[in-house]
Enzyme design. Sequence first.
Site, PDB file in Angstrom:
ATOM      1  N   SER A  89      32.076 -39.516 -22.457  1.00  0.00           N
ATOM      2  CA  SER A  89      32.217 -40.218 -21.237  1.00  0.00           C
ATOM      3  C   SER A  89      33.050 -41.331 -21.901  1.00  0.00           C
ATOM      4  CB  SER A  89      30.836 -40.616 -20.517  1.00  0.00           C
ATOM      5  OG  SER A  89      31.149 -41.916 -19.780  1.00  0.00           O
ATOM      6  N   TYR A 112      22.281 -44.238 -20.910  1.00  0.00           N
ATOM      7  CA  TYR A 112      23.511 -43.313 -20.895  1.00  0.00           C
ATOM      8  C   TYR A 112      24.666 -43.882 -21.955  1.00  0.00           C
ATOM      9  CZ  TYR A 112      27.238 -40.460 -18.479  1.00  0.00           C
ATOM     10  OH  TYR A 112      28.165 -39.866 -18.009  1.00  0.00           O
TER      11      TYR A 112
HETATM   12  P1  NAD Z   1      26.549 -32.787 -12.448  1.00  0.00           P
HETATM   13  O1  NAD Z   1      25.255 -33.523 -11.854  1.00  0.00           O
HETATM   14  O2  NAD Z   1      27.302 -32.100 -11.332  1.00  0.00           O
HETATM   15  O3  NAD Z   1      26.278 -31.494 -13.244  1.00  0.00           O
HETATM   16  C1  NAD Z   1      25.171 -31.625 -14.435  1.00  0.00           C
HETATM   17  C2  NAD Z   1      24.952 -30.303 -14.853  1.00  0.00           C
HETATM   18  O4  NAD Z   1      23.777 -30.367 -15.700  1.00  0.00           O
HETATM   19  C3  NAD Z   1      24.298 -29.357 -13.874  1.00  0.00           C
HETATM   20  O5  NAD Z   1      24.800 -28.122 -13.941  1.00  0.00           O
HETATM   21  C4  NAD Z   1      22.789 -29.582 -13.959  1.00  0.00           C
HETATM   22  O6  NAD Z   1      21.811 -28.378 -13.439  1.00  0.00           O
HETATM   23  C5  NAD Z   1      22.825 -29.346 -15.473  1.00  0.00           C
HETATM   24  N1  NAD Z   1      21.418 -30.253 -16.117  1.00  0.00           N
HETATM   25  C6  NAD Z   1      20.812 -31.375 -15.801  1.00  0.00           C
HETATM   26  N2  NAD Z   1      19.590 -31.343 -16.551  1.00  0.00           N
HETATM   27  C7  NAD Z   1      19.732 -30.321 -17.397  1.00  0.00           C
HETATM   28  C8  NAD Z   1      18.682 -29.702 -18.093  1.00  0.00           C
HETATM   29  N3  NAD Z   1      17.443 -30.391 -18.492  1.00  0.00           N
HETATM   30  N4  NAD Z   1      18.737 -28.469 -18.635  1.00  0.00           N
HETATM   31  C9  NAD Z   1      20.016 -27.615 -18.453  1.00  0.00           C
HETATM   32  N5  NAD Z   1      20.939 -27.949 -17.535  1.00  0.00           N
HETATM   33  C10 NAD Z   1      20.713 -29.359 -16.890  1.00  0.00           C
HETATM   34  O7  NAD Z   1      27.108 -33.941 -13.292  1.00  0.00           O
HETATM   35  P2  NAD Z   1      28.464 -34.088 -14.029  1.00  0.00           P
HETATM   36  O8  NAD Z   1      29.128 -35.169 -13.388  1.00  0.00           O
HETATM   37  O9  NAD Z   1      29.368 -32.531 -13.790  1.00  0.00           O
HETATM   38  O10 NAD Z   1      28.493 -34.107 -15.445  1.00  0.00           O
HETATM   39  C11 NAD Z   1      28.493 -33.480 -16.577  1.00  0.00           C
HETATM   40  C12 NAD Z   1      28.681 -34.081 -17.665  1.00  0.00           C
HETATM   41  O11 NAD Z   1      29.684 -35.072 -17.834  1.00  0.00           O
HETATM   42  C13 NAD Z   1      27.531 -35.165 -18.200  1.00  0.00           C
HETATM   43  O12 NAD Z   1      27.327 -34.908 -19.296  1.00  0.00           O
HETATM   44  C14 NAD Z   1      28.051 -36.521 -17.728  1.00  0.00           C
HETATM   45  O13 NAD Z   1      27.477 -37.340 -18.445  1.00  0.00           O
HETATM   46  C15 NAD Z   1      29.442 -36.234 -18.031  1.00  0.00           C
HETATM   47  N6  NAD Z   1      30.149 -37.264 -17.439  1.00  0.00           N
HETATM   48  C16 NAD Z   1      30.518 -37.200 -16.249  1.00  0.00           C
HETATM   49  C17 NAD Z   1      31.363 -37.953 -15.342  1.00  0.00           C
HETATM   50  C18 NAD Z   1      31.339 -38.243 -13.977  1.00  0.00           C
HETATM   51  O14 NAD Z   1      32.012 -39.124 -13.594  1.00  0.00           O
HETATM   52  N7  NAD Z   1      30.890 -37.411 -13.143  1.00  0.00           N
HETATM   53  C19 NAD Z   1      32.118 -39.192 -16.187  1.00  0.00           C
HETATM   54  C20 NAD Z   1      31.996 -38.920 -17.560  1.00  0.00           C
HETATM   55  C21 NAD Z   1      31.080 -37.927 -18.174  1.00  0.00           C
END
Ligand code: NAD
Length: 260
Positions: A142, A155
């Site tokens: 991130s 985080y």
């Molecule tokens: P999201 O909530 O849409 O997806 C998260 C996914 O992780 C889902 O499929 C969920 O079921 C799964 N998950 C959660 N806990 C779990 C567990 N214990 N075991 C297995 N699967 C699990 O979130 P996202 O925004 O797509 O985030 C994905 C990654 O990207 C994360 O690591 C997040 O930190 C990172 N990220 C997101 C953003 C953003 O702006 N959305 C920015 C930077 C980084």
Amino acid sequence: MLEGKVAILTGSTSGIGLGVAKELAKLGADIVLNGFGDAAEIEKIRSGIERECGVRVAYDGANMSEGEAVRGLIETTIEKFGRLDILVNNAGIQYTAPVDEFPTAKWHAILDINLSAAFHGIATAVPHMKKQRWGRIVNIASAHGLVGSTHKAAYVAAKHGLVGLTKVVGLETAGSGVTCNAVCPGWVRTPLVENQISNIAAQKQITQKEAAKEILAEKQPSLEFVSPTQLGGTVAFLCSSAADQITGTAISVDGGWTAQ
Ligand code: NAD
């Protein structure tokens, strides 16, 4: 480009993981989806990618907060598909509170899912990838892997840790045909961010649209969200031969967030 390759994407039933899975499937990789959600909905996603892209798509519901389950996901995939070429450590959760009010259980949950899961997955996958003399590990970190923000102690600590882990694994695998890199997205409009937008909207008594504008204005100079498809393109690039010598690094896809 990725025909015959097998990719695991943790946390790929939603958001970024799902977007990246679709991009890799379009390039011909067989896919192992992972994550939580409604069983019928997940099956629809699984069979949809399989049909549209003509690749094998499996689903494994391993819980990324349990180290043994993460290791099991890697081992089961190698047994089932006979190989593992690409591991995208993407599963992640968020929780916001000032550090002195941060619940210990949330601290541990975030560290387990956002950081330790990647350690367990990498530790299990690396020997296999080294033996194949080809492998791609991509850690979805991130902008918060490079800079901090208030109220995100766990985080930010986990994502900085993930960038550190990426450097060590990049060094330990250098010259083996395996690379390990981090991708550092800015705001992407997924359920994880939608929750934060809702919280701000409720706190400030403004609309979702206004709250979305506000979070972009605060951090992301482009004032536009990054899309899961764009991140899929970044991961695909890291899987290409053009990226053979890119390892141990963190690639920002953040609309200028960390240039400030
Ligand atoms: P999201 O909530 O849409 O997806 C998260 C996914 O992780 C889902 O499929 C969920 O079921 C799964 N998950 C959660 N806990 C779990 C567990 N214990 N075991 C297995 N699967 C699990 O979130 P996202 O925004 O797509 O985030 C994905 C990654 O990207 C994360 O690591 C997040 O930190 C990172 N990220 C997101 C953003 C953003 O702006 N959305 C920015 C930077 C980084």
